[in-house]
Design a protein around this motif. Structure first.
Motif, mmCIF file in Angstrom:
data_model
loop_
_atom_site.group_PDB
_atom_site.id
_atom_site.type_symbol
_atom_site.label_atom_id
_atom_site.label_comp_id
_atom_site.label_asym_id
_atom_site.label_seq_id
_atom_site.Cartn_x
_atom_site.Cartn_y
_atom_site.Cartn_z
ATOM 1 N N GLY A 155 -9.709 7.899 -3.746
ATOM 2 C CA GLY A 155 -9.303 7.298 -2.490
ATOM 3 C C GLY A 155 -9.489 5.799 -2.437
ATOM 4 O O GLY A 155 -9.922 5.160 -3.396
ATOM 5 N N ARG A 156 -9.151 5.254 -1.298
ATOM 6 C CA ARG A 156 -9.335 3.825 -1.022
ATOM 7 C C ARG A 156 -9.383 3.663 0.484
ATOM 8 O O ARG A 156 -9.096 4.601 1.228
ATOM 9 C CB ARG A 156 -8.177 3.024 -1.609
ATOM 10 C CG ARG A 156 -6.814 3.506 -1.119
ATOM 11 C CD ARG A 156 -5.689 2.841 -1.860
ATOM 12 N NE ARG A 156 -4.440 3.556 -1.681
ATOM 13 C CZ ARG A 156 -3.304 3.225 -2.248
ATOM 14 N NH1 ARG A 156 -3.262 2.164 -3.039
ATOM 15 N NH2 ARG A 156 -2.210 3.936 -2.043
ATOM 16 N N SER A 157 -9.745 2.497 0.932
ATOM 17 C CA SER A 157 -9.811 2.284 2.376
ATOM 18 C C SER A 157 -8.422 2.003 2.926
ATOM 19 O O SER A 157 -7.501 1.608 2.197
ATOM 20 C CB SER A 157 -10.741 1.116 2.708
ATOM 21 O OG SER A 157 -10.115 -0.125 2.398
ATOM 22 N N TYR A 158 -8.266 2.206 4.228
ATOM 23 C CA TYR A 158 -6.976 1.944 4.874
ATOM 24 C C TYR A 158 -6.654 0.459 4.817
ATOM 25 O O TYR A 158 -5.489 0.079 4.666
ATOM 26 C CB TYR A 158 -7.026 2.439 6.319
ATOM 27 C CG TYR A 158 -5.670 2.644 6.937
ATOM 28 C CD1 TYR A 158 -4.826 3.648 6.478
ATOM 29 C CD2 TYR A 158 -5.218 1.837 7.977
ATOM 30 C CE1 TYR A 158 -3.572 3.856 7.038
ATOM 31 C CE2 TYR A 158 -3.974 2.039 8.549
ATOM 32 C CZ TYR A 158 -3.153 3.047 8.076
ATOM 33 O OH TYR A 158 -1.920 3.233 8.631
ATOM 34 N N CYS A 159 -7.661 -0.375 4.920
ATOM 35 C CA CYS A 159 -7.441 -1.822 4.823
ATOM 36 C C CYS A 159 -6.933 -2.198 3.436
ATOM 37 O O CYS A 159 -6.049 -3.059 3.299
ATOM 38 C CB CYS A 159 -8.734 -2.575 5.134
ATOM 39 S SG CYS A 159 -9.161 -2.621 6.882
ATOM 40 N N GLU A 160 -7.489 -1.565 2.398
ATOM 41 C CA GLU A 160 -7.015 -1.824 1.035
ATOM 42 C C GLU A 160 -5.564 -1.387 0.874
ATOM 43 O O GLU A 160 -4.756 -2.053 0.224
ATOM 44 C CB GLU A 160 -7.904 -1.096 0.030
ATOM 45 C CG GLU A 160 -9.301 -1.681 -0.098
ATOM 46 C CD GLU A 160 -10.227 -0.819 -0.934
ATOM 47 O OE1 GLU A 160 -11.185 -1.385 -1.507
ATOM 48 O OE2 GLU A 160 -9.997 0.412 -1.018
ATOM 49 N N LEU A 161 -5.222 -0.253 1.482
ATOM 50 C CA LEU A 161 -3.848 0.239 1.427
ATOM 51 C C LEU A 161 -2.889 -0.747 2.088
ATOM 52 O O LEU A 161 -1.826 -1.079 1.537
ATOM 53 C CB LEU A 161 -3.766 1.602 2.118
ATOM 54 C CG LEU A 161 -2.370 2.205 2.296
ATOM 55 C CD1 LEU A 161 -1.765 2.555 0.944
ATOM 56 C CD2 LEU A 161 -2.433 3.445 3.191
ATOM 57 N N LEU A 162 -3.242 -1.230 3.270
ATOM 58 C CA LEU A 162 -2.379 -2.169 3.984
ATOM 59 C C LEU A 162 -2.239 -3.483 3.221
ATOM 60 O O LEU A 162 -1.152 -4.063 3.148
ATOM 61 C CB LEU A 162 -2.936 -2.430 5.384
ATOM 62 C CG LEU A 162 -2.919 -1.248 6.354
ATOM 63 C CD1 LEU A 162 -3.549 -1.644 7.681
ATOM 64 C CD2 LEU A 162 -1.504 -0.724 6.568
ATOM 65 N N ALA A 163 -3.356 -3.943 2.641
ATOM 66 C CA ALA A 163 -3.309 -5.187 1.875
ATOM 67 C C ALA A 163 -2.397 -5.043 0.660
ATOM 68 O O ALA A 163 -1.651 -5.967 0.302
ATOM 69 C CB ALA A 163 -4.716 -5.578 1.430
ATOM 70 N N GLU A 164 -2.445 -3.864 0.030
ATOM 71 C CA GLU A 164 -1.599 -3.616 -1.138
ATOM 72 C C GLU A 164 -0.126 -3.567 -0.756
ATOM 73 O O GLU A 164 0.738 -4.078 -1.472
ATOM 74 C CB GLU A 164 -2.014 -2.302 -1.795
ATOM 75 C CG GLU A 164 -1.174 -1.903 -3.003
ATOM 76 C CD GLU A 164 -1.587 -0.559 -3.553
ATOM 77 O OE1 GLU A 164 -0.746 0.362 -3.575
ATOM 78 O OE2 GLU A 164 -2.761 -0.430 -3.961
ATOM 79 N N ARG A 165 0.173 -2.947 0.377
ATOM 80 C CA ARG A 165 1.567 -2.782 0.788
ATOM 81 C C ARG A 165 2.171 -4.040 1.393
ATOM 82 O O ARG A 165 3.363 -4.307 1.257
ATOM 83 C CB ARG A 165 1.680 -1.637 1.789
ATOM 84 C CG ARG A 165 1.436 -0.263 1.177
ATOM 85 C CD ARG A 165 1.672 0.838 2.192
ATOM 86 N NE ARG A 165 1.531 2.158 1.584
ATOM 87 C CZ ARG A 165 1.690 3.304 2.255
ATOM 88 N NH1 ARG A 165 1.992 3.274 3.540
ATOM 89 N NH2 ARG A 165 1.547 4.469 1.643
ATOM 90 N N THR A 166 1.355 -4.806 2.100
ATOM 91 C CA THR A 166 1.882 -5.982 2.796
ATOM 92 C C THR A 166 1.542 -7.296 2.107
ATOM 93 O O THR A 166 2.163 -8.319 2.396
ATOM 94 C CB THR A 166 1.347 -6.044 4.242
ATOM 95 O OG1 THR A 166 -0.081 -6.253 4.209
ATOM 96 C CG2 THR A 166 1.635 -4.744 4.981
ATOM 97 N N GLY A 167 0.518 -7.264 1.245
ATOM 98 C CA GLY A 167 0.100 -8.487 0.582
ATOM 99 C C GLY A 167 -0.713 -9.400 1.469
ATOM 100 O O GLY A 167 -1.035 -10.537 1.106
ATOM 101 N N THR A 168 -1.068 -8.893 2.664
ATOM 102 C CA THR A 168 -1.841 -9.695 3.618
ATOM 103 C C THR A 168 -3.314 -9.300 3.562
ATOM 104 O O THR A 168 -3.640 -8.132 3.746
ATOM 105 C CB THR A 168 -1.321 -9.488 5.049
ATOM 106 O OG1 THR A 168 0.070 -9.811 5.087
ATOM 107 C CG2 THR A 168 -2.083 -10.380 6.025
ATOM 108 N N PRO A 169 -4.208 -10.234 3.281
ATOM 109 C CA PRO A 169 -5.631 -9.886 3.239
ATOM 110 C C PRO A 169 -6.161 -9.543 4.621
ATOM 111 O O PRO A 169 -5.598 -9.947 5.644
ATOM 112 C CB PRO A 169 -6.281 -11.166 2.693
ATOM 113 C CG PRO A 169 -5.345 -12.265 3.107
ATOM 114 C CD PRO A 169 -3.965 -11.658 3.006
#
Length: 267
Positions: free
Chosen positions: A44-58
């Motif tokens: 797994g990974r955190s939801y924040c990590e998922l969003l950062a990966e998909r959007t490129g926004t830290p």
């Protein structure tokens, strides 16, 4: 059995829109966060990590630490935070500047569920509360707040109060109430004035529920050292009761003042 297995239940976007009003925070973790954060064979990974990966926004730096219970209605929690952002009690630029720390999104929930998250939870919450500097406990229902029956919430409140006394440079705490609870409390101020005292008098945090951590562990971190070296709930209950009295008086006075019934300060 040496592995944790999860039944994959996932809400689609359309289903989320339809059923959002009936979801607790725990439901959101199981139906939205866990399925979407499945990764690397169950690590797994955190939801924040998922969003950062998909959007490129830290991820942004958190400015406020909401304190809540997993059984709270997710929509009510969001609406309560939204109402605070829109109120005069929040910073003038709250719409742009406020970011809430939400552990189900910031921490890997797969690892948390499996018990493999390599963290000391006391250290996580203590450090996070101190670094963020502003805790927002959400009390509901106001007559018997559920968060005061949960060991971790008790710890978060007490730690915030303890750090709030650090020479004026410590943690600020603002207690929030959902709109429906504010309305009920203001009605009770007029029709059941003694109910406010009953709410405060009924605080007995030693009855809070919790197995991880246990109440014994909580009190070891919240206790006052007595001559006999034993832990006491007096300091914990006293600190929280004092904060509740100030909050109830401030919200009640301010509400009645808005209705033309008298003045009052901030909670």
């Amino acid at each position: 059995i040496d592995k944790v297995h999860h039944v994959r239940l996932e809400l689609t976007a359309s289903q989320f829109s339809r059923y959002a009003d009936f979801q607790t925070i725990d439901d959101m973790v199981k139906l939205i966060i866990l399925p979407r954060c499945a990764h690397n064979g169950g690590a797994g990974r955190s939801y924040c990590e998922l969003l950062a990966e998909r959007t490129g926004t830290p991820c942004a730096t958190s400015t406020h630490f909401p304190s809540w219970v997993f059984k709270y209605d997710y929509g009510v929690v969001v609406a309560t935070l939204r109402a605070w952002i829109d109120s005069d009690a929040s910073p003038a630029d709250a719409e742009e500047s406020c970011c809430f720390w939400f552990s189900p999104a910031t921490l890997n929930q797969w690892a948390a569920a499996a018990g493999t998250l390599p963290v000391d939870w006391f250290e996580v919450f203590k450090t996070t509360i101190a670094e963020i500097g502003h805790t927002l406990p959400i009390m509901m229902p106001w007559r018997a707040p559920i968060n005061l029956t949960r060991a971790w919430c008790v710890y978060e409140i007490f730690e915030s109060l303890r750090r709030g006394g650090e020479g004026g440079r410590g943690t600020q705490m603002t207690i929030l109430l959902p709109k429906r609870e504010v309305e009920d409390m203001l009605r009770a101020l007029v029709e059941e004035f003694g109910s406010l005292a009953t709410v405060v008098a009924s605080v007995a945090l030693q009855k809070a529920e919790g197995t991880n951590p246990s109440l014994g562990q909580i009190i070891e971190h919240c206790r006052d050292k007595r001559a006999d070296g034993k832990a006491s709930w007096n300091v914990v209950n006293g600190a929280v009761c004092g904060a509740m009295r100030e909050w109830l008086g401030g919200v009640g006075g301010g509400g009645l003042g808005g209705r033309g019934g008298g003045g009052g300060g901030e909670g």
